[in-house]
Scaffold this motif. Structure first.
Motif, PDB file in Angstrom:
ATOM      1  N   GLY A 150       0.803  -1.221   0.000  1.00  0.00           N
ATOM      2  CA  GLY A 150       0.000   0.000   0.000  1.00  0.00           C
ATOM      3  C   GLY A 150       0.838   1.273   0.000  1.00  0.00           C
ATOM      4  O   GLY A 150       0.454   2.294   0.571  1.00  0.00           O
ATOM      5  N   TYR A 151       1.988   1.237  -0.689  1.00  0.00           N
ATOM      6  CA  TYR A 151       2.838   2.435  -0.708  1.00  0.00           C
ATOM      7  C   TYR A 151       2.205   3.553  -1.522  1.00  0.00           C
ATOM      8  O   TYR A 151       2.557   4.722  -1.359  1.00  0.00           O
ATOM      9  N   GLY A 152       1.365   3.201  -2.498  1.00  0.00           N
ATOM     10  CA  GLY A 152       0.797   4.236  -3.371  1.00  0.00           C
ATOM     11  C   GLY A 152       1.788   4.722  -4.409  1.00  0.00           C
ATOM     12  O   GLY A 152       1.648   5.818  -4.958  1.00  0.00           O
ATOM     13  N   VAL A 153       2.812   3.913  -4.689  1.00  0.00           N
ATOM     14  CA  VAL A 153       3.830   4.264  -5.688  1.00  0.00           C
ATOM     15  C   VAL A 153       3.856   3.177  -6.767  1.00  0.00           C
ATOM     16  O   VAL A 153       3.882   1.986  -6.457  1.00  0.00           O
ATOM     17  N   ARG A 154       3.810   3.613  -8.037  1.00  0.00           N
ATOM     18  CA  ARG A 154       3.903   2.675  -9.143  1.00  0.00           C
ATOM     19  C   ARG A 154       5.336   2.614  -9.650  1.00  0.00           C
ATOM     20  O   ARG A 154       6.060   3.622  -9.612  1.00  0.00           O
ATOM     21  N   PHE A 155       5.752   1.445 -10.140  1.00  0.00           N
ATOM     22  CA  PHE A 155       7.112   1.246 -10.642  1.00  0.00           C
ATOM     23  C   PHE A 155       7.030   0.609 -12.024  1.00  0.00           C
ATOM     24  O   PHE A 155       6.463  -0.481 -12.168  1.00  0.00           O
ATOM     25  N   ASN A 156       7.577   1.280 -13.036  1.00  0.00           N
ATOM     26  CA  ASN A 156       7.524   0.760 -14.403  1.00  0.00           C
ATOM     27  C   ASN A 156       8.882   0.852 -15.082  1.00  0.00           C
ATOM     28  O   ASN A 156       9.814   1.504 -14.573  1.00  0.00           O
ATOM     29  N   LEU A 157       8.981   0.223 -16.241  1.00  0.00           N
ATOM     30  CA  LEU A 157      10.248   0.100 -16.969  1.00  0.00           C
ATOM     31  C   LEU A 157      10.120   0.620 -18.386  1.00  0.00           C
ATOM     32  O   LEU A 157       9.099   0.391 -19.051  1.00  0.00           O
ATOM     33  N   LEU A 158      11.195   1.268 -18.851  1.00  0.00           N
ATOM     34  CA  LEU A 158      11.291   1.652 -20.253  1.00  0.00           C
ATOM     35  C   LEU A 158      12.415   0.808 -20.859  1.00  0.00           C
ATOM     36  O   LEU A 158      13.523   0.763 -20.304  1.00  0.00           O
ATOM     37  N   CYS A 159      12.111   0.108 -21.941  1.00  0.00           N
ATOM     38  CA  CYS A 159      13.089  -0.803 -22.559  1.00  0.00           C
ATOM     39  C   CYS A 159      13.283  -0.427 -24.027  1.00  0.00           C
ATOM     40  O   CYS A 159      12.684  -1.042 -24.926  1.00  0.00           O
ATOM     41  N   PRO A 160      14.142   0.572 -24.279  1.00  0.00           N
ATOM     42  CA  PRO A 160      14.344   1.002 -25.668  1.00  0.00           C
ATOM     43  C   PRO A 160      15.251   0.063 -26.463  1.00  0.00           C
ATOM     44  O   PRO A 160      16.128  -0.603 -25.883  1.00  0.00           O
ATOM     45  N   ASP A 161      15.063   0.046 -27.765  1.00  0.00           N
ATOM     46  CA  ASP A 161      16.000  -0.581 -28.698  1.00  0.00           C
ATOM     47  C   ASP A 161      17.170   0.404 -28.859  1.00  0.00           C
ATOM     48  O   ASP A 161      17.305   1.359 -28.102  1.00  0.00           O
ATOM     49  N   PHE A 162      18.028   0.187 -29.870  1.00  0.00           N
ATOM     50  CA  PHE A 162      19.183   1.073 -30.058  1.00  0.00           C
ATOM     51  C   PHE A 162      18.741   2.520 -30.320  1.00  0.00           C
ATOM     52  O   PHE A 162      17.833   2.746 -31.116  1.00  0.00           O
ATOM     53  N   VAL A 163      19.401   3.480 -29.656  1.00  0.00           N
ATOM     54  CA  VAL A 163      19.080   4.906 -29.781  1.00  0.00           C
ATOM     55  C   VAL A 163      20.369   5.681 -30.062  1.00  0.00           C
ATOM     56  O   VAL A 163      21.416   5.356 -29.484  1.00  0.00           O
ATOM     57  N   GLN A 164      20.291   6.661 -30.944  1.00  0.00           N
ATOM     58  CA  GLN A 164      21.490   7.428 -31.302  1.00  0.00           C
ATOM     59  C   GLN A 164      21.871   8.380 -30.178  1.00  0.00           C
ATOM     60  O   GLN A 164      21.342   9.501 -30.088  1.00  0.00           O
ATOM     61  N   THR A 165      22.758   7.942 -29.318  1.00  0.00           N
ATOM     62  CA  THR A 165      23.279   8.783 -28.234  1.00  0.00           C
ATOM     63  C   THR A 165      24.771   8.501 -28.070  1.00  0.00           C
ATOM     64  O   THR A 165      25.341   7.676 -28.793  1.00  0.00           O
ATOM     65  N   ASN A 166      25.390   9.130 -27.077  1.00  0.00           N
ATOM     66  CA  ASN A 166      26.822   8.913 -26.835  1.00  0.00           C
ATOM     67  C   ASN A 166      27.140   7.441 -26.567  1.00  0.00           C
ATOM     68  O   ASN A 166      28.220   6.952 -26.922  1.00  0.00           O
ATOM     69  N   ILE A 167      26.219   6.742 -25.917  1.00  0.00           N
ATOM     70  CA  ILE A 167      26.470   5.324 -25.615  1.00  0.00           C
ATOM     71  C   ILE A 167      26.742   4.547 -26.895  1.00  0.00           C
ATOM     72  O   ILE A 167      27.670   3.737 -26.970  1.00  0.00           O
ATOM     73  N   LEU A 168      25.962   4.812 -27.913  1.00  0.00           N
ATOM     74  CA  LEU A 168      26.138   4.078 -29.183  1.00  0.00           C
ATOM     75  C   LEU A 168      27.396   4.562 -29.903  1.00  0.00           C
ATOM     76  O   LEU A 168      28.131   3.774 -30.482  1.00  0.00           O
TER      77      LEU A 168
END
Ligand code: NAI
Ligand SMILES: CCCCCC(=O)CC\C=C/C=C/C=C/[C@@H](O)[C@@H](O)CCCC(=O)O
Length: 257
Positions: free
Chosen positions: A173-191
């Motif tokens: 009963g915390y009242g907090v939701r937890f979700n995930l974002l799972c992107p494919d390859f994205v053009q950023t410094n990491i790539l």
């Protein structure tokens, strides 16, 4: 606007996806605390955002998510400035198969740290307003990348941890939701830095490059629109939104009950 009156915190906010998430939050009315180790990039972004949205809508705080004290102090500063936190996005992450302990420290332990600190401020059982935590994993959190086994492990860990937190929150009963974002390859410094990030698995880089050619490479704007979709859907809890070249879809986790 959809996020009027809301206060958000984003880690890894100075560049790449975190910068795009921060801009989308501001565009839809939220105030944003931006945390990053990249101080110059963060200060430059803050100056730019001040011009577009006003100085009172955002905050840049230099913070290394590996440091409990820095992260605790930064989140407290955000709460002191904005009055509360409704949204936390644990986005900061790296790829480094040589300095793999650092990758675990940032990608997994940093997300755990930011999730627990967010809960301290949001938990309705301790007087908090409730809220939502979005942890940024990756498609590599749902399937292995043979050129980056530790990165894969950190992202699988983020997926399992976030789903367990969602279930714990529902039952407690915390009242907090937890979700995930799972992107494919994205053009950023990491790539851009990929070829120097694979360490002992650099000989497998072509496998991942072929996968990139097969999947295509997303623009940050495609991912931040999916981030907004996930953020605004209050029915989602413990879910993983995949961001793919042909659109976004929720991952069909099997039931083990
Ligand atoms: N670019 C891609 O293909 C994908 C990236 N992701 C994930 O998205 C998240 C963001 O990555 P990108 O924007 O692509 O990379 P990026 O390198 O452009 O941005 C990452 C940001 O995090 C910051 N950061 C790194 N270590 C930090 C630390 N210890 N404390 C605070 N900030 C720190 C960096 O300074 C940078 O501003 C990461 O978790 C990454 O694993 C997920 C799927 C695909
Ligand atoms: C190591 C580069 C990481 C770049 C940042 C990301 O998180 C990108 C992740 C994008 C896609 C991951 C896809 C994973 C697919 C696996 O399930 C499997 O299908 C791939 C098999 C081939 C391979 O391992 O190269």
């Amino acid at each position: 606007m959809a996020l009027d009156g809301k206060a958000a915190l984003v880690t890894g906010a100075a560049q790449g996806l975190g910068k795009s998430f921060s801009e989308v939050l501001l565009q839809h009315g939220a105030k944003v605390a931006m945390l990053d180790v990249a101080e110059e990039a963060g200060k430059s972004l803050k100056e730019s955002l001040d011009q577009r949205y006003g100085a009172d809508r955002s905050l840049f705080i230099p913070c290394d998510v590996q440091s409990q004290q820095q992260f605790k102090d930064a989140m407290q500063k955000a709460v002191d400035t904005f009055g509360q936190l409704d949204i936390v996005c644990n986005n900061a992450g790296i790829v480094d198969e040589r300095a793999w302990e650092e990758a675990v420290s940032i990608n997994l332990m940093g997300v755990i740290r930011g999730t627990y600190l967010a809960l301290e401020h949001m938990n309705k059982l301790t007087g908090g307003p409730g809220g939502v935590v979005i942890n940024v994993a990756s498609l590599a959190g749902l399937g292995p990348l043979l050129s980056a086994p530790v990165y894969t492990a950190t992202k699988h860990g983020v997926v399992g941890f976030t789903r367990a937190m969602a279930d714990a929150s529902k039952v407690s009963g915390y009242g907090v939701r937890f979700n995930l974002l799972c992107p494919d390859f994205v053009q950023t410094n990491i790539l851009s830095a990929l070829t120097s990030s694979l360490g002992p698995f650099a000989h497998l880089r072509d496998s991942t490059k072929h996968l990139m050619e097969k999947h295509g490479i997303l623009d940050v704007s495609q991912v931040s629109q999916a981030f907004l979709q996930l953020l605004l859907d209050q029915t989602k809890d413990g879910e993983a939104l995949m961001v793919l070249g042909n659109g976004s879809q929720y991952y069909p986790f099997p039931s083990l009950e």
